[in-house]
Design an enzyme around this catalytic site. Structure first.
Site, short mmCIF file in Angstrom:
data_model
loop_
_atom_site.label_atom_id
_atom_site.label_comp_id
_atom_site.label_asym_id
_atom_site.label_seq_id
_atom_site.Cartn_x
_atom_site.Cartn_y
_atom_site.Cartn_z
CD1 TRP A 18 -2.56 -1.77 5.59
CD2 TRP A 18 -3.66 0.12 5.13
NE1 TRP A 18 -3.11 -1.89 4.33
CE2 TRP A 18 -3.78 -0.75 4.01
CE3 TRP A 18 -4.29 1.37 5.05
CZ2 TRP A 18 -4.48 -0.42 2.87
CZ3 TRP A 18 -4.98 1.71 3.90
CH2 TRP A 18 -5.07 0.82 2.83
CG HIS A 24 0.17 -1.33 1.82
ND1 HIS A 24 -0.99 -0.82 1.34
CD2 HIS A 24 0.94 -0.25 2.11
CE1 HIS A 24 -0.95 0.50 1.36
NE2 HIS A 24 0.20 0.85 1.83
NE ARG A 37 -1.26 -4.74 6.62
CZ ARG A 37 -2.17 -5.02 5.72
NH1 ARG A 37 -3.35 -5.47 6.09
NH2 ARG A 37 -1.92 -4.83 4.43
CD GLN A 53 0.39 -6.71 1.16
OE1 GLN A 53 0.83 -5.73 0.56
NE2 GLN A 53 -0.73 -6.67 1.86
CB VAL A 112 -7.72 0.89 -6.46
CG1 VAL A 112 -6.30 0.45 -6.70
CG2 VAL A 112 -8.30 0.26 -5.21
CB ALA A 153 -2.46 -1.62 -8.36
C1 FA5 Z 1 -3.59 -4.20 0.96
O1 FA5 Z 1 -2.61 -4.32 1.68
C2 FA5 Z 1 -3.52 -3.39 -0.32
N1 FA5 Z 1 -2.25 -2.71 -0.39
C3 FA5 Z 1 -3.74 -4.32 -1.48
C4 FA5 Z 1 -3.99 -3.59 -2.76
C5 FA5 Z 1 -2.93 -3.38 -3.63
C6 FA5 Z 1 -5.25 -3.14 -3.04
C7 FA5 Z 1 -3.14 -2.71 -4.82
C8 FA5 Z 1 -5.46 -2.49 -4.24
C9 FA5 Z 1 -4.42 -2.27 -5.09
P1 FA5 Z 1 -5.01 -5.90 2.30
O2 FA5 Z 1 -4.82 -5.29 3.61
O3 FA5 Z 1 -6.33 -6.49 2.03
O4 FA5 Z 1 -4.72 -4.89 1.14
O5 FA5 Z 1 -3.90 -7.03 2.09
C10 FA5 Z 1 -3.75 -7.71 0.86
C11 FA5 Z 1 -3.47 -9.18 1.11
O6 FA5 Z 1 -2.35 -9.32 1.97
C12 FA5 Z 1 -4.61 -9.90 1.83
O7 FA5 Z 1 -5.57 -10.35 0.90
C13 FA5 Z 1 -3.86 -11.07 2.46
O8 FA5 Z 1 -3.65 -12.09 1.52
C14 FA5 Z 1 -2.53 -10.45 2.80
N2 FA5 Z 1 -2.51 -10.01 4.21
C15 FA5 Z 1 -2.99 -8.87 4.73
N3 FA5 Z 1 -2.79 -8.83 6.05
C16 FA5 Z 1 -2.18 -9.99 6.39
C17 FA5 Z 1 -1.71 -10.56 7.63
N4 FA5 Z 1 -1.80 -9.89 8.77
N5 FA5 Z 1 -1.14 -11.78 7.60
C18 FA5 Z 1 -1.02 -12.44 6.42
N6 FA5 Z 1 -1.44 -11.98 5.22
C19 FA5 Z 1 -2.02 -10.75 5.22
#
Ligand code: FA5
Length: 347
Positions: A156, A177, A203, A217, A260, A314
């Site tokens: 992140w 997140h 981010r 999110q 997780v 989650a």
């Molecule tokens: C997470 O942020 C974890 N907190 C998710 C999680 C929650 C995992 C609970 C396990 C348990 P990730 O970085 O992959 O994971 O982001 C999750 C979702 O947020 C992605 O699949 C996407 O749909 C969205 N996302 C992430 N970064 C961006 C971005 N820069 N722009 C738009 N959507 C995004």
């Protein structure tokens, strides 16, 4: 003299009420109340009257003066409320022209999709809760099993806030997140828990067709006795089928998130290339919409839950990606581009 005063009052009130504009009214005022007015002369002469006459005539003369002043004030107010001839000439309303239809505001497509997604989970028994955008390092990382200097922090790219600039002694950031809300909720509640948390995340990353530096999110959390990975899969399958219909393809793959175990990500077949591979899906044929997994025992322990008794799942999904897949939008930047032609397609 008494009769003269009564006549003066009648004449003055008549003339004041007949005044058709401010100039005429001013002339009437000067005529009846000015220095050379008859009433002014009578008031000056009161001293020459006999002691018997003076209070009677004095009282009447003052009453006449007050009546004239009140009448002038009323007439002035009434004249001011009538538009002048100039205004009437230039300010005409053409009642034969067609009316202007007021433009109605509408909900932003992201707000619509977020409400739609939350509603699907509400119907499965989840509650909706929101949390702060500005977050402590503790909730965003530390309590989620990501200690300081853990290499997973590189997942992140974080906007940090200078603690000195806001007079705090612990590190703060713009949440990367919605997962910090898992901790906040578990700290304050005992199982069973079933919640979804919509919110904005930030981010420091390069913007492209599927990434923004400010995005949304929706976090999901379910904790109880006997919750299994099958519950996670069943819940997410139901969600996808309710939103996209039964024909859409879904893919789960192993993924790593420190909070997780096991961790997965879930993708949906790319609407644009139908799985063949294109710029939008980075040639993979799939668009990732969420990360998920079973809540790590370390996280449960930190909030005071017994991991031998409780388990939970989650997930964190990106509503913009969901909207792109649902409506066939091939660039995430349209959402905040403020192009009305785009926004008006979502009534
Ligand atoms: C997470 O942020 C974890 N907190 C998710 C999680 C929650 C995992 C609970 C396990 C348990 P990730 O970085 O992959 O994971 O982001 C999750 C979702 O947020 C992605 O699949 C996407 O749909 C969205 N996302 C992430 N970064 C961006 C971005 N820069 N722009 C738009 N959507 C995004």
């Amino acid at each position: 003299m008494r009769q003269e005063l009564e006549d003066l009052r009648a004449a003055a009130l008549d003339q004041i009420q007949q005044s058709a504009d401010a100039a005429q009214l001013e002339r009437a005022r000067v005529h009846f109340l000015g220095r050379k007015a008859r009433l002014t002369a009578i008031l000056r002469q009161l001293v020459t009257l006999s002691p018997q006459e003076r209070p009677v005539i004095g009282l009447l003369a003052n009453q006449v003066k007050q009546a004239i002043e009140a009448s002038i004030t009323a007439q002035r107010a009434s004249l001011e409320s009538i538009p002048s001839d100039d205004v009437l000439a230039t300010d005409q309303i053409d009642i034969t022209l067609p009316g202007r239809r007021p433009t109605l505001g509408r909900l932003h497509p992201l707000t619509q999709i977020m409400r739609e997604i939350c509603q699907v989970f509400v119907e499965m028994g989840f509650a909706v809760i929101e949390g702060p955008d500005v977050e402590w390092d503790y909730y965003n990382f530390e309590a989620l099993n990501i200690p300081e200097d853990h290499p997973a922090r590189d997942m992140w790219d974080t906007f940090w806030i200078d603690p000195a600039s806001i007079s705090v002694d612990k590190p703060m950031l713009l949440r990367t997140h919605t997962s910090p809300m898992q901790i906040r909720i578990m700290e304050q509640t005992k199982p069973p828990i079933r919640v979804v948390v919509p919110g904005t995340c930030y981010r420091y990353e390069a913007v492209d067709a599927s990434h923004e530096s400010q995005f949304h999110q929706i976090e999901g959390l379910a904790v109880d006795e006997g919750v299994t990975f099958a519950d996670l899969k069943g819940t997410l399958y139901t969600f996808v089928q309710r939103l996209f219909g039964k024909d859409r393809k879904i893919r789960f793959r192993c993924d790593y998130f420190p909070f997780v175990e096991p961790g997965v990500d879930m993708s949906i077949d790319c609407f644009r290339c139908k799985g063949a591979g294109c710029r939008l899906c980075k040639e993979s044929g799939w668009l990732e919409i969420l990360g998920a997994g079973m809540v790590h025992p370390n996280v449960l322990t930190r909030v005071g839950y017994d991991p031998a008794r409780y388990s939970g799942f989650a997930f964190g999904l990106g509503p913009a990606r969901v909207a792109m897949l649902k409506y066939g939008i091939d660039d995430i930047r349209f959402f905040h581009g403020n192009d009305l032609r785009f926004l008006q397609q979502f009534p």
